[in-house]
Write a protein that holds these residues in place. Structure first.
Motif, PDB file in Angstrom:
ATOM      1  N   TYR A   1      19.891  71.506 -17.933  1.00 18.63           N
ATOM      2  CA  TYR A   1      20.078  70.057 -17.959  1.00 18.63           C
ATOM      3  C   TYR A   1      18.808  69.346 -18.430  1.00 18.63           C
ATOM      4  O   TYR A   1      18.878  68.312 -19.105  1.00 18.63           O
TER       5      TYR A   1
ATOM      6  N   ARG B   1      28.126  62.998 -18.788  1.00 20.16           N
ATOM      7  CA  ARG B   1      29.158  64.017 -18.607  1.00 20.16           C
ATOM      8  C   ARG B   1      28.567  65.378 -18.272  1.00 20.16           C
ATOM      9  O   ARG B   1      29.075  66.081 -17.381  1.00 20.16           O
ATOM     10  N   SER B   2      27.517  65.765 -18.959  1.00 17.75           N
ATOM     11  CA  SER B   2      26.883  67.048 -18.634  1.00 17.75           C
ATOM     12  C   SER B   2      26.226  66.989 -17.266  1.00 17.75           C
ATOM     13  O   SER B   2      26.229  67.977 -16.516  1.00 17.75           O
TER      14      SER B   2
ATOM     15  N   ARG C   1      27.205  65.191 -14.610  1.00 15.85           N
ATOM     16  CA  ARG C   1      28.231  65.299 -13.576  1.00 15.85           C
ATOM     17  C   ARG C   1      28.753  66.730 -13.469  1.00 15.85           C
ATOM     18  O   ARG C   1      28.918  67.258 -12.361  1.00 15.85           O
ATOM     19  N   PHE C   2      28.982  67.365 -14.611  1.00 12.90           N
ATOM     20  CA  PHE C   2      29.505  68.733 -14.588  1.00 12.90           C
ATOM     21  C   PHE C   2      28.493  69.714 -13.982  1.00 12.90           C
ATOM     22  O   PHE C   2      28.843  70.529 -13.117  1.00 12.90           O
TER      23      PHE C   2
ATOM     24  N   SER D   1      25.978  69.056 -12.010  1.00 10.45           N
ATOM     25  CA  SER D   1      25.750  68.755 -10.593  1.00 10.45           C
ATOM     26  C   SER D   1      26.821  69.410  -9.736  1.00 10.45           C
ATOM     27  O   SER D   1      26.522  69.984  -8.673  1.00 10.45           O
ATOM     28  N   ARG D   2      28.070  69.339 -10.185  1.00 14.32           N
ATOM     29  CA  ARG D   2      29.159  70.002  -9.450  1.00 14.32           C
ATOM     30  C   ARG D   2      28.985  71.513  -9.489  1.00 14.32           C
ATOM     31  O   ARG D   2      29.264  72.204  -8.499  1.00 14.32           O
TER      32      ARG D   2
ATOM     33  N   LEU E   1      23.199  65.255  -4.981  1.00 17.10           N
ATOM     34  CA  LEU E   1      23.983  66.097  -5.895  1.00 17.10           C
ATOM     35  C   LEU E   1      25.452  65.675  -5.903  1.00 17.10           C
ATOM     36  O   LEU E   1      26.083  65.630  -6.966  1.00 17.10           O
ATOM     37  N   TYR E   2      25.990  65.374  -4.724  1.00 14.36           N
ATOM     38  CA  TYR E   2      27.390  64.967  -4.695  1.00 14.36           C
ATOM     39  C   TYR E   2      27.595  63.671  -5.479  1.00 14.36           C
ATOM     40  O   TYR E   2      28.522  63.569  -6.298  1.00 14.36           O
TER      41      TYR E   2
ATOM     42  N   SER F   1      27.549  64.155  -9.136  1.00 12.29           N
ATOM     43  CA  SER F   1      28.765  64.771  -9.651  1.00 12.29           C
ATOM     44  C   SER F   1      29.944  63.806  -9.616  1.00 12.29           C
ATOM     45  O   SER F   1      30.899  63.953 -10.386  1.00 12.29           O
ATOM     46  N   SER F   2      29.878  62.790  -8.743  1.00  6.88           N
ATOM     47  CA  SER F   2      30.994  61.877  -8.582  1.00  6.88           C
ATOM     48  C   SER F   2      30.908  60.666  -9.513  1.00  6.88           C
ATOM     49  O   SER F   2      31.853  60.354 -10.236  1.00  6.88           O
TER      50      SER F   2
ATOM     51  N   PHE G   1      27.464  59.578 -10.964  1.00  4.82           N
ATOM     52  CA  PHE G   1      26.208  59.611 -11.715  1.00  4.82           C
ATOM     53  C   PHE G   1      25.490  58.257 -11.679  1.00  4.82           C
ATOM     54  O   PHE G   1      25.218  57.641 -12.708  1.00  4.82           O
TER      55      PHE G   1
END
Length: 423
Positions: A123, A158-159, A161-162, A164-165, A226-227, A230-231, A233
């Motif tokens: 990232y 987008r990257s 959020r992805f 982070s999940r 982190l949550y 991912s949810s 940003f």
């Protein structure tokens, strides 16, 4: 020297020594066979009512200190750990837990650290490429990439959020249970809490006007960040030193973090508050601008309590989105309350499975009275979150938490604890 002078000096010396011995004797009492008892757990003499010497009032016995710690735990209940690992994560573990911990240390921790670092580096490279030819805005002498537009912003969000999940998945959070309370439920909610009123006109607002500029959440762990990344940003408020960290520094700039120095409270504090308010209003009006994510408690808890809210998220006088986080556990609590960061991270990585539960409340629209009084606005949102999240309200804060942690380390007696708190 004349012999009579020598005899005179000798006599005076003997008189002085005799006087000292009499003073010492006045502090002595006749010892008995039960004069000194030893505690098996501390191996320290205990007062049995007939001591050899008068006790020093400045010294507290271990029994008293243990009592003080228990009293302090009641006062600081929001930071007390109740998992298998106990206080400070140093509790005595049963053999089955030791075996599981050994397996986690041998296999899970190395694998998860390697995978986590790979995701972080990946990232960082993405952020570096997206900002390579972009001239950043500057706020408070820090680079700000929050206002990037076009494909660069889309790739970063987008990257981010992805990945982070994906990082949560590496940490053992395989599934996240999310619950969103709809507007239909909000009608019942308003009947229970008479100060949270949504007018029919407010409920018919367009999506653009409904979008809150700020998200407020209870704070339990660094996993919260982190949550939320991912949810949604969002942008965060972070310590000034975060911007200088390797890898993480650039990522925080791409998030659009607002940096603050906790040691400064005058002009610097006002400057940060002004930037946060501007960013909240901008996110409320502009869909492409990042929302501000704020933890109004100002520190982490064990997840069962909700501390007194600071007003920073409510000074903009616009609506907010309350989010409630919980970390159910069986062995190890993911709450970063009264345990060191490194110990917490290692124990977290040793767990085979971790859990998150998220409750998103309806957007809270402040009343005219709440717009005029940010403290009232903050308190009403706090009570609403406590009601819907089944959380206990507590008025302690970061200062009490620091005192509690210091006392757990054995550096303070109750008297010193209370004095330190007053200071």
């Amino acid at each position: 020297m004349p012999i009579d002078l020598i005899l005179w000096k000798t006599t005076k010396t003997i008189q002085v020594l005799k006087g000292n011995l009499l003073k010492m004797k006045s502090k002595l009492k006749t010892p008995t066979s039960k004069s000194v008892e030893r505690r098996s757990d501390h191996n320290i003499p205990v007062d049995d009512g007939n001591p050899l010497l008068e006790p020093d009032p400045e010294i507290l016995l271990p029994q008293t200190q243990a009592f003080d710690i228990e009293e302090l735990k009641k006062m600081s209940a929001a930071f007390v750990r109740y998992d298998v690992y106990g206080t400070l994560g140093r509790g005595k573990l049963p053999w089955p837990e030791k075996i599981l911990l050994a397996v986690g240390l041998a296999f899970l921790v190395p694998t998860r650290v390697a995978m986590g670092m790979s995701i972080l580096v990946l990232y960082y490279v993405i952020c570096r490429l997206c900002t390579a030819f972009f001239y950043p805005n500057r706020e408070d002498d820090r680079e700000d990439y929050a206002h990037i537009r076009g494909w660069q912003r889309a790739v970063i969000v987008r990257s981010g959020r992805f990945l982070s999940r994906l990082l949560l998945l590496v940490f053992g959070f395989y599934s996240i249970r999310e619950t969103s309370l709809s507007k239909e439920v909000d009608g019942q909610l308003n009947n229970e809490v008479d100060y949270c009123v949504l007018s029919p006109a407010s409920m018919d607002q367009s999506e653009e006007l409904e979008r809150p500029g700020a998200i407020v959440s209870n704070h339990i762990s660094y996993i919260d960040i982190l949550y939320h990344m991912s949810s949604s940003f969002p942008s965060f408020v972070a310590k000034r030193s975060v911007a200088e960290l390797p890898l993480v520094g650039l990522i925080s700039k791409c998030l659009g973090c607002v940096y603050v120095h906790r040691g400064l409270k005058s002009s610097d504090f006002k400057g940060v508050s002004g930037i946060v308010n501007e960013r909240i209003l901008e996110a409320h009006q502009d869909k492409s601008a990042p929302q501000m994510m704020l933890f109004p408690e100002g520190t982490t808890t064990n997840g069962d309590y909700l501390l007194k809210f600071k007003t920073g998220a409510f000074l903009a006088k616009t609506q907010v989105l309350p989010v409630i986080l919980r970390y159910p556990y069986q062995r190890f609590s993911a709450a970063w309350d009264s345990i060191s960061g490194m110990r917490h991270l290692i124990l977290l990585l040793c767990q085979f499975v971790n859990y998150i539960e998220v409750t998103k409340l309806p957007v809270y629209h402040p009343s005219e009275q709440e717009r005029k009084d940010p403290k009232l606005y903050a308190e009403h949102v706090r009570q609403l979150m406590a009601l819907k999240g089944n959380l206990i309200l507590s008025d302690v804060g970061l200062a009490e938490k620091r005192v509690y942690l210091t006392a757990l380390d054995g550096n303070l007696s109750m008297r010193n604890v209370l004095q330190h708190k007053d200071d």
